[in-house]
Motif scaffolding. Sequence first.
Motif, PDB file in Angstrom:
ATOM      1  N   VAL A  20      -4.197 -14.788  -1.740  1.00 35.41           N
ATOM      2  CA  VAL A  20      -2.500 -14.543  -1.244  1.00 35.41           C
ATOM      3  C   VAL A  20      -2.111 -13.542  -0.920  1.00 35.41           C
ATOM      4  O   VAL A  20      -1.512 -13.257  -0.286  1.00 35.41           O
ATOM      5  N   LEU A  21      -3.027 -11.834  -1.886  1.00 34.64           N
ATOM      6  CA  LEU A  21      -2.998 -10.814  -1.033  1.00 34.64           C
ATOM      7  C   LEU A  21      -3.126 -10.827  -0.248  1.00 34.64           C
ATOM      8  O   LEU A  21      -2.687 -10.166   1.220  1.00 34.64           O
ATOM      9  N   ARG A  22      -4.556 -10.832   0.724  1.00 35.30           N
ATOM     10  CA  ARG A  22      -4.898 -11.119   2.174  1.00 35.30           C
ATOM     11  C   ARG A  22      -3.680 -11.821   2.934  1.00 35.30           C
ATOM     12  O   ARG A  22      -3.334 -11.177   3.940  1.00 35.30           O
ATOM     13  N   GLY A  23      -3.701 -12.408   3.056  1.00 31.42           N
ATOM     14  CA  GLY A  23      -2.311 -13.813   4.020  1.00 31.42           C
ATOM     15  C   GLY A  23      -1.021 -12.327   4.179  1.00 31.42           C
ATOM     16  O   GLY A  23      -0.103 -13.021   4.558  1.00 31.42           O
ATOM     17  N   ALA A  24      -0.945 -11.446   2.379  1.00 31.78           N
ATOM     18  CA  ALA A  24       0.734 -11.414   2.399  1.00 31.78           C
ATOM     19  C   ALA A  24       0.140  -9.886   3.244  1.00 31.78           C
ATOM     20  O   ALA A  24       1.127  -9.184   3.576  1.00 31.78           O
ATOM     21  N   GLY A  25      -0.621  -9.777   3.249  1.00 32.98           N
ATOM     22  CA  GLY A  25      -1.609  -8.206   3.975  1.00 32.98           C
ATOM     23  C   GLY A  25      -0.934  -7.303   2.904  1.00 32.98           C
ATOM     24  O   GLY A  25      -1.163  -5.975   3.041  1.00 32.98           O
ATOM     25  N   LEU A  26      -1.226  -7.139   1.969  1.00 23.82           N
ATOM     26  CA  LEU A  26      -1.100  -6.189   0.633  1.00 23.82           C
ATOM     27  C   LEU A  26      -2.467  -6.210  -0.089  1.00 23.82           C
ATOM     28  O   LEU A  26      -3.749  -6.978   0.327  1.00 23.82           O
ATOM     29  N   ARG A  27      -2.475  -5.101  -0.379  1.00 22.04           N
ATOM     30  CA  ARG A  27      -3.579  -3.809  -1.932  1.00 22.04           C
ATOM     31  C   ARG A  27      -3.175  -3.787  -2.534  1.00 22.04           C
ATOM     32  O   ARG A  27      -1.832  -3.602  -3.301  1.00 22.04           O
ATOM     33  N   VAL A  52      -8.872  -6.481   0.629  1.00 25.34           N
ATOM     34  CA  VAL A  52      -7.565  -6.346  -0.612  1.00 25.34           C
ATOM     35  C   VAL A  52      -8.074  -5.113  -1.593  1.00 25.34           C
ATOM     36  O   VAL A  52      -6.695  -4.733  -2.066  1.00 25.34           O
ATOM     37  N   VAL A  53      -8.755  -4.897  -2.357  1.00 21.30           N
ATOM     38  CA  VAL A  53      -8.569  -4.037  -3.775  1.00 21.30           C
ATOM     39  C   VAL A  53      -9.117  -2.813  -3.554  1.00 21.30           C
ATOM     40  O   VAL A  53      -9.882  -2.960  -2.497  1.00 21.30           O
ATOM     41  N   GLU A  54      -8.211  -1.849  -3.784  1.00 23.24           N
ATOM     42  CA  GLU A  54      -8.237  -0.594  -3.001  1.00 23.24           C
ATOM     43  C   GLU A  54      -9.147   0.103  -4.630  1.00 23.24           C
ATOM     44  O   GLU A  54      -9.909   1.071  -3.655  1.00 23.24           O
ATOM     45  N   GLY A  55      -9.462  -0.493  -5.527  1.00 21.83           N
ATOM     46  CA  GLY A  55      -9.671  -0.028  -7.176  1.00 21.83           C
ATOM     47  C   GLY A  55      -8.925   0.178  -8.153  1.00 21.83           C
ATOM     48  O   GLY A  55      -7.872  -0.175  -7.954  1.00 21.83           O
ATOM     49  N   GLY A  56      -9.839   0.828  -9.362  1.00 23.44           N
ATOM     50  CA  GLY A  56      -8.905   0.415 -10.355  1.00 23.44           C
ATOM     51  C   GLY A  56      -8.800   2.088 -11.409  1.00 23.44           C
ATOM     52  O   GLY A  56     -10.711   2.780 -10.408  1.00 23.44           O
ATOM     53  N   PHE A  57      -8.737   1.825 -12.274  1.00 24.04           N
ATOM     54  CA  PHE A  57      -9.104   2.853 -13.468  1.00 24.04           C
ATOM     55  C   PHE A  57      -9.029   2.170 -14.618  1.00 24.04           C
ATOM     56  O   PHE A  57      -7.851   1.565 -15.495  1.00 24.04           O
ATOM     57  N   VAL A  58     -10.058   2.647 -15.203  1.00 21.29           N
ATOM     58  CA  VAL A  58     -10.150   2.296 -16.688  1.00 21.29           C
ATOM     59  C   VAL A  58      -9.827   3.924 -17.554  1.00 21.29           C
ATOM     60  O   VAL A  58     -10.632   4.703 -17.837  1.00 21.29           O
ATOM     61  N   ALA A 100      -2.480   4.253  -0.836  1.00 15.57           N
ATOM     62  CA  ALA A 100      -2.751   2.581  -0.105  1.00 15.57           C
ATOM     63  C   ALA A 100      -2.392   1.637  -0.452  1.00 15.57           C
ATOM     64  O   ALA A 100      -2.359   0.495   0.176  1.00 15.57           O
ATOM     65  N   THR A 101      -2.113   1.017  -1.738  1.00 16.27           N
ATOM     66  CA  THR A 101      -2.209   0.412  -2.067  1.00 16.27           C
ATOM     67  C   THR A 101      -0.590   0.110  -2.229  1.00 16.27           C
ATOM     68  O   THR A 101       0.440   0.622  -2.468  1.00 16.27           O
ATOM     69  N   ASP A 102      -0.205  -1.569  -2.296  1.00 12.78           N
ATOM     70  CA  ASP A 102       1.322  -1.546  -2.710  1.00 12.78           C
ATOM     71  C   ASP A 102       1.291  -2.598  -3.751  1.00 12.78           C
ATOM     72  O   ASP A 102       2.610  -2.756  -4.121  1.00 12.78           O
ATOM     73  N   VAL A 166       3.427 -10.257  -5.341  1.00 11.32           N
ATOM     74  CA  VAL A 166       3.210 -11.151  -4.057  1.00 11.32           C
ATOM     75  C   VAL A 166       4.681 -11.019  -3.490  1.00 11.32           C
ATOM     76  O   VAL A 166       4.833 -10.249  -2.480  1.00 11.32           O
ATOM     77  N   HIS A 167       5.344 -11.942  -3.403  1.00  9.35           N
ATOM     78  CA  HIS A 167       6.960 -12.766  -3.620  1.00  9.35           C
ATOM     79  C   HIS A 167       7.922 -11.865  -3.526  1.00  9.35           C
ATOM     80  O   HIS A 167       8.580 -12.758  -4.186  1.00  9.35           O
ATOM     81  N   SER A 168       7.441 -11.377  -4.826  1.00 12.64           N
ATOM     82  CA  SER A 168       9.472 -10.748  -5.339  1.00 12.64           C
ATOM     83  C   SER A 168       8.787  -8.977  -5.204  1.00 12.64           C
ATOM     84  O   SER A 168       7.982  -8.351  -4.779  1.00 12.64           O
TER      85      SER A 168
END
Length: 169
Positions: A20-27, A52-58, A100-102, A166-168
């Motif tokens: 879904v994220l890939r299809g919407a062009g979102l990261r 699609v995944v930029e990364g994460g913080f723990v 770079a994330t959405d 994604v859609h809001s």
Amino acid sequence: MPPFLLDNVTLDQAGRLLAVLRGAGLRVATAESCTGGLVAASLTHHAGSSDVVEGGFVTYSNGMKTTLLGVDPGLLARHGAVSAETAAAMADGALVRVPATDITVSITGIAGPGGGSAAKPVGLVWFATARRNGATVTLSRVFDGDRASVRQQAVAQALDLIGQRVHSS
């Protein structure tokens, strides 16, 4: 299956979300406390997720929430780590720190077995999603079960929330 691994249902959910994220062009980027990186792990379990995944913080401790995500120590003192305000600040902080994330998602909660109170019981988890040029949305849930079950349910909820964003705006 060891309790720290994600089940196939959750991994399949993550795979569908990536599409879904890939299809919407979102990261996406994550900011996790009680799930300890499991949302990011569920997404990156899939080959090709790097588009699609930029990364994460723990950010398990309050100090890490402040240092890595810019959560105001005063906010933590007033509302606690497990609160709508902290979840929102975590999601917003990730959005600022990962240009770079959405969409970002944050999770902070009490997975147990200890640490709960009457006001904040074991199983309470706060989530927030932030979207670039959009509002930050918070949500809480109280999950039943042991520590592994609470964390598993929190991951599934976080993936669902990302999909909703994604859609809001």
